[in-house]
Design an enzyme around this catalytic site. Structure first.
Site, PDB file in Angstrom:
ATOM      1  N   SER A 158       0.804  -1.221   0.000  1.00  0.00           N
ATOM      2  CA  SER A 158       0.000   0.000   0.000  1.00  0.00           C
ATOM      3  C   SER A 158       0.839   1.275   0.000  1.00  0.00           C
ATOM      4  CB  SER A 158      -0.946  -0.033   1.187  1.00  0.00           C
ATOM      5  OG  SER A 158      -1.626  -1.268   1.174  1.00  0.00           O
ATOM      6  N   ARG A 173       7.604   6.087  -4.400  1.00  0.00           N
ATOM      7  CA  ARG A 173       8.104   6.782  -3.209  1.00  0.00           C
ATOM      8  C   ARG A 173       7.510   6.121  -1.983  1.00  0.00           C
ATOM      9  NH1 ARG A 173       4.136   9.982  -5.398  1.00  0.00           N
ATOM     10  NH2 ARG A 173       2.266  10.134  -4.125  1.00  0.00           N
ATOM     11  N   ASP A 211      -3.919  -1.765  -1.645  1.00  0.00           N
ATOM     12  CA  ASP A 211      -4.998  -2.104  -0.688  1.00  0.00           C
ATOM     13  C   ASP A 211      -6.348  -1.514  -1.105  1.00  0.00           C
ATOM     14  OD1 ASP A 211      -4.163   0.480  -0.109  1.00  0.00           O
ATOM     15  OD2 ASP A 211      -4.084   0.187   2.069  1.00  0.00           O
TER      16      ASP A 211
HETATM   17 MG    MG Z   1      -4.727  -1.617   5.674  1.00  0.00          MG
END
Ligand code: MG
Ligand code: ADP
Length: 529
Positions: A158, A173, A211
């Site tokens: 994520s 990044r 995610d």
């Molecule tokens: Mg999470």
């Protein structure tokens, strides 16, 4: 005079106001930045094409693995898909050690992750794990392994990634306090697979998933109704969202392979970096002080006003200022009669108030959840922050400020949600007049902070083009275990495209979702709205 009525306190609370006009201006700017991001790279909103153009149809069977590197925790799960739209989920969770978030090399972090996968397999899939180890010891070459004993795994990662294939993507990044420069520009799947292979684990990463995309998939799978979700959004350590866009609106070049027949493309907005130039975002002295403490000042400015990692720190910055302000006698023994606890009120030197990142957003949830004078739960929480004998009035002030900070965060969250709902055109499509516009959300902030979603709805009702009627049609639902389940679903679709010629067709998904945290304690949970 009650401390809550102190004009200096009122002024601080007031500085977190984010009016309906502010919300509307920000929605317009969000829409503008979305369009810009669909046209070219290097803009404020990255609008990353995910190459996911379809969702599975609920008839898939098999055992899949998923891992999720969120920002605070690392989750490992296995998901057994039963072929009738239901599934069982087994999962484990470990906190990521702070020192690994800023490790010298990427290898240190990914070796830790691979070790967690090994521990999970040993505990929950002992048979497969041991059989694999046995086979390895007898096989003469790695090519001798039987493929069916290998788990296909979805990797939920994520952080902003430039995806170049379904299981390949390079890190753009770091965000959320991670800072391992060595990893930037590298393929995060290759990094993890290398460490998995070093431990000889029977696991192959077949999908790289954000995610938000996982949440969108999982919500589409489990939401009641004919249509899938339009947006998957995270309000956890960080914040971000992925939505279903018309392929024709994606103007920038698409380099990877994808199935264009659906006319759709899931776009990962990376909205944490919305309006880094602060043209519409609020900017208090405490937001400025917080930004200076982060490894990425000036970046992720929206996220720094919205998500779990930062809200506690905004609170701490306010408290630090108040403690220096002679006009606000907070946590001070100025009037012993008004202090109903007999001992001296003071902030001890050891208090986490004096440590950067010392206050967790969980404490703000406690403040919002305690509505019973004289606020015993919140005062207990303040005691745990090394504040000696806080009074009812002290707790009231803490609560008022905490609620102002999170209310602003929820109203800012509504900005992104409103803009995406408007962008999809679902509210004005006459063919969909009676259909809800479904949104899946995941993350501890939205899940655990009292009434976070209610505050989002309040702001949505004030948005031009949504209003009372539109807000009624927007259905925001928690996608429980969304990122894990979604990653498994994408691993499955990816595997199917890899092995068969059969293209995954878009179809509507409704199902009963069964989850188990631990096989010893199996429980079937039927999710519905
Ligand atoms: Mg999470
Ligand atoms: P991740 O982002 O790693 O997937 P979570 O969704 O659990 O993990 O989010 C963790 C973040 O949520 C942390 O920043 C933490 O401060 C915050 N958080 C955890 N529990 C609560 C709570 N009860 N209320 C508000 N925020 C919370």
């Amino acid at each position: 005079m009650s401390l809550l009525l102190n004009p200096h306190v009122k002024d601080i609370v007031h500085q977190f106001d984010y009016t309906d006009t502010d919300v509307n201006n920000a929605v317009k700017e969000f829409l503008r930045q979305m369009a810009e991001g669909l046209e070219r790279d290097g803009t404020s909103l990255s609008q990353i094409p995910t190459y996911v153009t379809a969702v599975p149809n609920g008839t898939e069977k098999g055992l899949y693995m998923a891992v999720d590197l969120g920002g605070t925790n690392f989750r490992v799960c296995s998901i057994k898909l039963n072929g009738d739209g239901s599934f069982y989920l087994t999962s484990s969770k470990v906190e990521i050690p702070k020192e690994l978030m800023v490790a010298k090399t990427a290898q240190e972090l990914f070796a830790f992750l691979a070790r967690q996968i090994a521990l999970f397999l040993e505990k929950h899939h002992t048979d497969r794990f041991e059989a694999h180890v046995r086979r390895r010891m007898t096989a003469s070459s790695p090519l001798g392994f039987r493929d069916e004993s290998v788990f296909r795994m979805g990797f939920t990662f994520s952080f902003p990634v430039r995806q170049v294939g379904v299981n390949r993507g390079t890190l753009i990044r770091w965000t959320k306090g991670f800072d391992i420069p060595d990893a930037v520009g590298k393929d995060v799947c290759a990094l993890l697979q290398a460490e998995i292979d070093k431990l000889h684990l029977p696991v192959k990463i077949t999908a790289l998933v954000n995610d938000t995309v996982g949440t969108l998939m999982a919500r589409s799978y489990s939401a009641p109704g004919k249509h899938g979700a339009v947006l998957g959004a995270i309000f956890g350590t960080g914040t971000n969202g992925a939505y279903v866009e018309q392929l024709s609106k994606v103007k920038k070049p698409l380099v990877g392979d994808y199935d264009a027949s659906t006319g759709l493309m899931v776009i990962n907005t990376e909205w944490g970096s919305f309006d880094n130039e602060l043209s519409v975002l609020p900017n208090t002295p405490w937001d400025i002080a917080l930004d200076k403490l982060t490894p990425n000042p000036g970046l992720q400015m929206y996220e720094k006003r919205v998500s779990g990692m930062f809200l506690g720190e905004v609170m701490r910055q306010v408290l630090l200022d108040i403690l220096k302000n002679p006009n606000i006698p907070l946590f001070k023994d100025v009037d012993s009669r008004s202090n109903d606890w007999t001992s001296v009120t003071e902030v001890r030197e050891t208090s986490p108030i004096f440590q950067p990142w010392g206050i967790d957003t969980k404490s703000l949830s406690v403040a919002a959840g305690d509505n019973m004078p004289p606020l015993p739960l919140l005062r207990g929480e303040l005691e745990s922050l090394d504040i000696n004998s806080p009074s009812f009035e002290d707790a009231q002030v803490f609560k008022a400020i905490a609620e102002a900070i999170v209310r602003r965060a929820a109203r800012l969250s509504a900005v992104a949600i409103a803009a995406i709902v408007l962008q999809t055109g679902k509210l004005t499509d006459p063919d969909l007049a009676d259909e809800p516009v479904d949104i899946g959300v995941d993350g501890s902030l939205v899940e655990h902070y009292p009434c976070f979603t209610d505050m989002i709805y309040e702001a949505l009702r004030a948005v031009d083009g949504i209003g009372e009627e539109g807000a009624k049609r927007i259905r925001i639902g928690i996608a429980k275990d969304g990122s894990g389940v979604g990653a498994a679903l994408i691993a499955l679709v990816a595997g199917r495209m890899e092995t068969a010629n059969e293209a995954a067709g878009i179809s509507e998904l409704r199902s009963t979702v069964n989850t188990v945290d631990d096989p010893e304690n199996e429980r079937a949970v039927s999710e519905s709205d």
